[in-house]
Design an enzyme around this catalytic site. Structure first.
Site, PDB file in Angstrom:
ATOM      1  N   ILE A   1       0.836  -1.203   0.000  1.00 54.49           N
ATOM      2  CA  ILE A   1       0.000   0.000   0.000  1.00 54.49           C
ATOM      3  C   ILE A   1       0.872   1.255   0.000  1.00 54.49           C
ATOM      4  O   ILE A   1       1.703   1.429   0.887  1.00 54.49           O
ATOM      5  CB  ILE A   1      -0.911   0.018   1.248  1.00 54.49           C
ATOM      6  CG1 ILE A   1      -1.671  -1.297   1.328  1.00 54.49           C
ATOM      7  CG2 ILE A   1      -1.854   1.201   1.225  1.00 54.49           C
ATOM      8  CD1 ILE A   1      -2.356  -1.512   2.652  1.00 54.49           C
TER       9      ILE A   1
ATOM     10  N   GLU B   1       1.102   4.075   1.211  1.00 57.26           N
ATOM     11  CA  GLU B   1       0.416   4.947   2.173  1.00 57.26           C
ATOM     12  C   GLU B   1       0.972   6.366   2.234  1.00 57.26           C
ATOM     13  O   GLU B   1       0.258   7.306   2.539  1.00 57.26           O
ATOM     14  CB  GLU B   1       0.386   4.315   3.574  1.00 57.26           C
ATOM     15  CG  GLU B   1       1.662   4.382   4.345  1.00 57.26           C
ATOM     16  CD  GLU B   1       2.582   3.229   3.982  1.00 57.26           C
ATOM     17  OE1 GLU B   1       3.598   3.068   4.639  1.00 57.26           O
ATOM     18  OE2 GLU B   1       2.284   2.489   3.025  1.00 57.26           O
TER      19      GLU B   1
ATOM     20  N   ASP C   1     -11.621  38.735 -18.253  1.00 53.92           N
ATOM     21  CA  ASP C   1     -12.102  40.104 -18.400  1.00 53.92           C
ATOM     22  C   ASP C   1     -11.024  40.901 -19.101  1.00 53.92           C
ATOM     23  O   ASP C   1      -9.856  40.518 -19.069  1.00 53.92           O
ATOM     24  CB  ASP C   1     -12.250  40.750 -17.009  1.00 53.92           C
ATOM     25  CG  ASP C   1     -13.516  40.336 -16.331  1.00 53.92           C
ATOM     26  OD1 ASP C   1     -14.446  39.951 -17.027  1.00 53.92           O
ATOM     27  OD2 ASP C   1     -13.554  40.411 -15.085  1.00 53.92           O
TER      28      ASP C   1
HETATM   29  P1  ATP Z   1     -14.391  43.878 -18.226  1.00 59.62           P
HETATM   30  O1  ATP Z   1     -13.740  44.359 -16.973  1.00 59.62           O
HETATM   31  O2  ATP Z   1     -15.334  42.785 -18.029  1.00 59.62           O
HETATM   32  O3  ATP Z   1     -13.446  43.727 -19.339  1.00 59.62           O
HETATM   33  P2  ATP Z   1     -15.334  46.415 -18.576  1.00 59.62           P
HETATM   34  O4  ATP Z   1     -14.849  46.781 -17.237  1.00 59.62           O
HETATM   35  O5  ATP Z   1     -14.652  46.981 -19.760  1.00 59.62           O
HETATM   36  O6  ATP Z   1     -15.387  44.917 -18.751  1.00 59.62           O
HETATM   37  P3  ATP Z   1     -17.727  47.649 -17.814  1.00 59.62           P
HETATM   38  O7  ATP Z   1     -17.016  48.221 -16.678  1.00 59.62           O
HETATM   39  O8  ATP Z   1     -19.014  46.959 -17.623  1.00 59.62           O
HETATM   40  O9  ATP Z   1     -16.870  46.672 -18.641  1.00 59.62           O
HETATM   41  O10 ATP Z   1     -17.880  48.829 -18.856  1.00 59.62           O
HETATM   42  C1  ATP Z   1     -18.610  48.678 -20.020  1.00 59.62           C
HETATM   43  C2  ATP Z   1     -18.963  50.027 -20.567  1.00 59.62           C
HETATM   44  O11 ATP Z   1     -19.702  50.735 -19.602  1.00 59.62           O
HETATM   45  C3  ATP Z   1     -17.779  50.888 -20.896  1.00 59.62           C
HETATM   46  O12 ATP Z   1     -17.371  50.689 -22.222  1.00 59.62           O
HETATM   47  C4  ATP Z   1     -18.311  52.283 -20.678  1.00 59.62           C
HETATM   48  O13 ATP Z   1     -18.920  52.764 -21.853  1.00 59.62           O
HETATM   49  C5  ATP Z   1     -19.370  52.096 -19.629  1.00 59.62           C
HETATM   50  N1  ATP Z   1     -18.864  52.480 -18.315  1.00 59.62           N
HETATM   51  C6  ATP Z   1     -17.878  51.892 -17.622  1.00 59.62           C
HETATM   52  N2  ATP Z   1     -17.683  52.486 -16.460  1.00 59.62           N
HETATM   53  C7  ATP Z   1     -18.564  53.470 -16.382  1.00 59.62           C
HETATM   54  C8  ATP Z   1     -18.872  54.476 -15.403  1.00 59.62           C
HETATM   55  N3  ATP Z   1     -18.207  54.559 -14.276  1.00 59.62           N
HETATM   56  N4  ATP Z   1     -19.874  55.330 -15.675  1.00 59.62           N
HETATM   57  C9  ATP Z   1     -20.549  55.240 -16.826  1.00 59.62           C
HETATM   58  N5  ATP Z   1     -20.310  54.341 -17.752  1.00 59.62           N
HETATM   59  C10 ATP Z   1     -19.324  53.471 -17.565  1.00 59.62           C
END
Ligand code: ATP
Length: 933
Positions: free
Chosen positions: A313, A315, A357
């Site tokens: 075994i 172990e 992301d």
């Molecule tokens: P990931 O991190 O998944 O790659 P991301 O961070 O680029 O994605 P989000 O943060 O959801 O994605 O942003 C997507 C879109 O939302 C951006 O392209 C922008 O147009 C808008 N956005 C992001 N942050 C803000 C904010 N603080 N206020 C207004 N609009 C925003």
């Protein structure tokens, strides 16, 4: 109730005590008074320090430290120790009946030593593992509080009663607090109340006097999770005084689950255990039938049979797996990969798709505004001269970020990029925020991808303006007007075409785009619901640069070389996403398409699966789409790692084979549900994690092949010698000593070899259900064959030599010496060969593990522990073979007066075992390499 709140008569602690269970039924003003706090200024740092000294840190009671003695005794409970203990006990009883002799005593001593050593090692490993778990838990979380009129970030441990705190979606509530401002707050209180449904919170007084925790809707409790919205609250209880603190000591630690690898190893050990009983029985039967020749007591035969069974075994594998996982967890921590669940180490090694992301993981998350577009003109941010106008107001007011006096940046990177621009332009955004009070808001969410605020622009005339900023896909269709110089006029097709054209220009440069719009509102009644995000006036657009992380391009290449596909999933614009993906090598000729969230909604599952084969970029997706993407990939038999940071990422993090949360930007929710946390948010760290995971798997395989080969060789030798010569090649002491040296001393450092990078040049170890023997069976068979063959050969040579060429002895003496020398021959080979061939069990000498794949040999790094323990084993084993009559009796063989010729043959044959193993492996590698060509 007219209590005296005079500081001199009642202490703060007494007052907190007095109002416990009544916080929900008091007005904000009253609570602030009781707690001597102020919702505009917060506590002063001096007062906060004083309270910290008085009330202690805001920590939950720590679970009891693992007790070394308890762990030590628990380790005796594993099946093998029990089997050994029974064997020891049986031997003792039978031995006592038969009056113990020296070798029997030695047998018992060795059994005890082995059990104790095993338990000792297991105890140390278990203790280390438990302490490591604690270290992970103590990783500090930060919260935003109001102190000296400023919002600052502090460790949640420093929060005191009276602190004004801000909590938003994705955060843990850091202490028990009464909500004084509520923005659509939804809290998951399951940790406290067991209620799975998220609770909508309020900020008004609740009349009833006695309310159960679940009904105290104007209170947010420590350690509960904010799912949506945000709040401002005043803390009244911290640490062990909080509701969760009171029950924390009662919550028992969840039992540690076995990892799949541990389960596989446990199953393997069990199967071998069953085989061992069968083999033990066979050995006993044959030995018993041959006992006229062997001439041993039934007791000794029984002991041999039992110890042979035990010896098969493997172990120490359980310990080796634990050590490997522990070393890997530690190693990964230094590479910014925090392992929350040990099982994810192995799974990391097996993954073949990473869904990542973009923002922060593939890019630096250091955003700055590069270009602006308004009044049909493009401006570079460096050539600007902004003054306060509606566009600037939108940037300043529809924004939650702050850069404080110390230069500390609080808020999300997109908002901070705008604040930085305003600071550069010498525009005092904080004064603007004070002047134009925010009266309502619709927070950013990853579905709409915009945020809106309503501000009182002209208090005399009651003039409110709603500002909206965010993704143009949502914003533009809702714009009915456009700012043109000082005027506002209806938006026309040319305007829209120009805006879209500009948007694409920014996106093609890899910039994140953000639009700004407003809506003038007449007097509004805040109690009513308004639609702020329609009939908007378009004001302008910015292009924000978020440079890709430099090291990521190389890491993506490394992922590809190791057979791992990288997919980008982002909320950003499709063109921006594709541009960044192309720069990083994620999109290429084969994967040259982008799928958007909108397309995902319209495509059927089958169509989506087909499209998946051409695209590595998903843009403008909602978090819900992520779970679907994981599902489709898993359907195609992929093992998927998924990164996530937001609250809504939880389903995909849970669904993925390895859920990876971001340590810096990730919400507490995402960290809670993930298997792994990247402390630097960097994609590169995922690759380091895969490397470590694959190394663990490989090291375990080497340990298994070594242990099984060494153990089976021993039992096969006994069986063959019994069958051929009707003799016992090894007695129970020999067998147990073999377990002690080979299993407990030599095998363990095989799992402690340093990590090699070559594992990343092979495809991942394919399937979840892959057998532990895959790729190592040839090694096991070869090693077992050579080891057994030469051990039996040594035995045979001594027998033949003594009986045929040594005529000076009497028949009785001859028989005695022949068997004694033969046994010594078998023993030397069974003991020393594994000690030597242990050096070969690594990638440098045995690369055939990956026989069906690319053969990659790394530079050999000597394994310090292996060398030390091998040296130690050589010394103690050599000591057992010293040619003294007394010592020989203990080990039941003869080295005393051993003819030099025989001794030389024994040594040569023993050394031939590792040599043959090496040569055959080497030849195999060459043949395989040639076949590949
Ligand atoms: P990931 O991190 O998944 O790659 P991301 O961070 O680029 O994605 P989000 O943060 O959801 O994605 O942003 C997507 C879109 O939302 C951006 O392209 C922008 O147009 C808008 N956005 C992001 N942050 C803000 C904010 N603080 N206020 C207004 N609009 C925003």
């Amino acid at each position: 109730m007219q209590e005296n709140l005079n500081k001199n008569t009642t202490s703060l602690a007494d007052r907190i005590d007095k109002y416990s269970k009544k916080w929900h039924a008091l007005s904000n003003e009253r609570i602030l008074k009781i707690l001597e706090s102020n919702q505009i200024t917060g506590l002063s740092s001096k007062e906060a320090q004083k309270r910290l000294d008085e009330f202690g840190t805001n920590c939950l009671p720590k679970p009891k430290k693992p007790n070394l003695v308890k762990i030590f005794f628990k380790s005796f409970l594993d099946p093998l120790s029990i089997m050994m203990a029974i064997a020891g006990l049986v031997s003792l009883i039978i031995g006592l009946i038969n009056q113990l002799e020296a070798p029997d005593i030695a047998g018992l001593v060795i059994i005890c030593v082995i059990i104790l050593t095993n338990s000792f090692i297991a105890t140390i490993q278990e203790y280390k593992a438990l302490n490591q778990k604690e270290a992970i838990k103590n990783n500090s979380v930060q919260a935003i509080v109001l102190r000296d009129s400023k919002q600052i970030k502090i460790s949640i441990e420093e929060i005191v009663p009276g602190d004004i705190i801000y909590t938003k979606s994705g955060d843990y509530v850091p202490a028990d607090c009464r909500i004084i401002e509520n923005q659509m707050l939804k809290v998951d209180e399951s940790a406290l109340t067991g209620e799975n449904e998220a609770v909508d919170k309020v900020d008004e007084i609740l009349d009833e006097n006695q309310l159960v925790l679940g009904d105290q809707k104007n209170i947010a409790f420590m350690s509960t999770l904010v799912i949506e919205g945000k709040m401002k609250g005043v803390v009244f209880n911290t640490g062990r005084e909080s509701e969760i603190g009171k029950i924390a000591t009662k919550i028992s630690e969840t039992k540690k689950k076995k990892t799949p690898l541990e389960k596989k190893v446990a199953k393997l050990t069990l199967i071998i255990g069953i085989i061992s009983i069968i083999l033990g029985t066979i050995i006993f039967t044959i030995a018993y039938l041959n006992n006229s020749k062997i001439n041993e007591s039934v007791y000794q035969l029984l002991l041999v049979a039992v110890s042979s069974a035990i010896s098969i075994i493997p172990e120490s594998l359980t310990i080796i797996v634990k050590i490997c996982l522990m070393i890997a967890t530690k190693k990964m921590a230094t590479k910014n990969v925090m392992i929350k669940k040990p099982k994810s180490i192995e799974t990391l090694g097996n993954i073949n798709v990473i869904c990542s992301d973009k923002t922060g993981t593939l890019t630096q998350n250091k955003m700055f505004v590069d270009s602006l577009y308004f009044n049909n003109k493009v401006f570079n941010s460096k050539d600007l001269d902004l003054t306060e106008d509606p566009l600037v107001r939108c940037m300043a007011l529809c924004n939650d970020a702050i850069i404080n006096k110390k230069g500390e940046k609080i808020g999300n990177a997109t908002d901070l990029a705008l604040v930085s621009l305003l600071v550069e332009q010498k525009i005092n955004y904080l004064t603007m925020r004070r002047k134009y009070k925010r009266v309502d808001e619709v927070p950013f969410d990853s579905k709409r991808k915009v945020m809106s605020t309503v501000n009182l622009i002209d208090s005399e005339n009651g003039q409110y303006v709603a500002y909206t900023k965010g993704a143009m896909d949502y914003l533009l269709p809702n714009c009915k007007h456009i700012v043109d110089g000082k005027d506002v006029r209806p938006i026309n097709d040319d305007d829209i075409a120009n805006i879209k054209d500009q948007l694409l220009r920014f996106a093609k440069k890899g910039m994140r785009t953000l639009g700004f719009a407003k809506k003038d509102l007449e007097k509004i009644d805040l109690e009513q619901d308004y639609q702020y995000e329609d009939k908007l006036v378009f004001m302008g657009l910015v292009g924000i640069i978020d440079p890709p992380r430099e090291e990521v391009k190389h890491s993506v290449q490394e992922a590809h070389d190791s057979g791992v596909r990288v997919i980008m999933i982002t909320g950003d614009h499709k063109v921006t996403a594709f541009e960044i993906a192309s720069r990083l090598g994620i999109a290429d000729e084969t994967y040259n398409d982008v799928i958007t969230g909108a397309e995902i909604e319209t495509l059927s599952r089958e169509d989506l699966k087909n499209k998946l084969n051409q695209t590595n970029v998903f843009a403008r997706v909602n978090p819900e789409h992520k779970a679907l993407i994981v599902d489709l990939l898993q359907d195609q038999n992929n093992i998927v790692a998924m990164t996530g940071d937001g609250v809504n990422d939880s389903p995909s993090l849970v669904k993925a084979d390895v859920g990876i949360a971001m340590g810096i930007t990730g919400t507490e929710v995402s960290k809670k549900v993930s298997d792994v946390i990247l402390t630097d948010d960097n994609f590169k760290s995922i690759i380091s994690g895969i490397n470590s995971g694959r190394n663990v798997y490989e090291k375990i395989k080497y340990s298994i092949s070594f242990l099984i080969a060494a153990n089976i060789s021993q039992v096969l030798t006994i069986l063959l010698v019994l069958g051929i010569f009707g003799q016992l090649a090894l007695n129970s002491v020999n067998i147990l000593f073999h377990i002690f040296v080979v299993e407990t001393i030599v095998a363990i450092p095989i799992g402690m070899q340093s990590e090699r990078n070559g594992v990343m040049l092979n495809p991942p170890p394919t399937h979840k259900k892959e057998s532990l023997f895959k790729g190592i069976l040839v090694q096991i068979i070869l090693t077992t064959f050579f080891n057994t063959f030469f051990a039996v050969l040594n035995f045979a040579i001594a027998e033949i030599y003594m009986n045929n060429f040594n005529v000076s002895l009497s028949a009785e003496q001859l028989k005695n010496f022949a068997t004694g020398y033969a046994k010594a021959g078998a023993y030397i080979c069974i003991m020393f060969s594994p000690i030597f061939y242990a050096i070969l069990f690594n990638n440098k000498f045995m690369p055939i593990l990956n026989s069906n794949k690319k053969v990659v040999v790394d530079k050999y790094k000597p394994n310090k522990w292996l060398i030390i323990l091998i040296t130690f084993s050589i010394i103690i084993t050599a000591l057992t073979m010293l040619p003294f009559e007394g010592l020989n009796v203990f080990f039941d063989f003869k080295t005393y007066n051993l003819p030099a010729g025989l001794a030389a043959i024994f040594v040569i044959n023993t050394l031939l075992v590792p040599l043959f193993i090496f040569i055959t492996n080497w030849s195999f590698t060459k043949i395989l390499a040639r076949q590949k060509k």
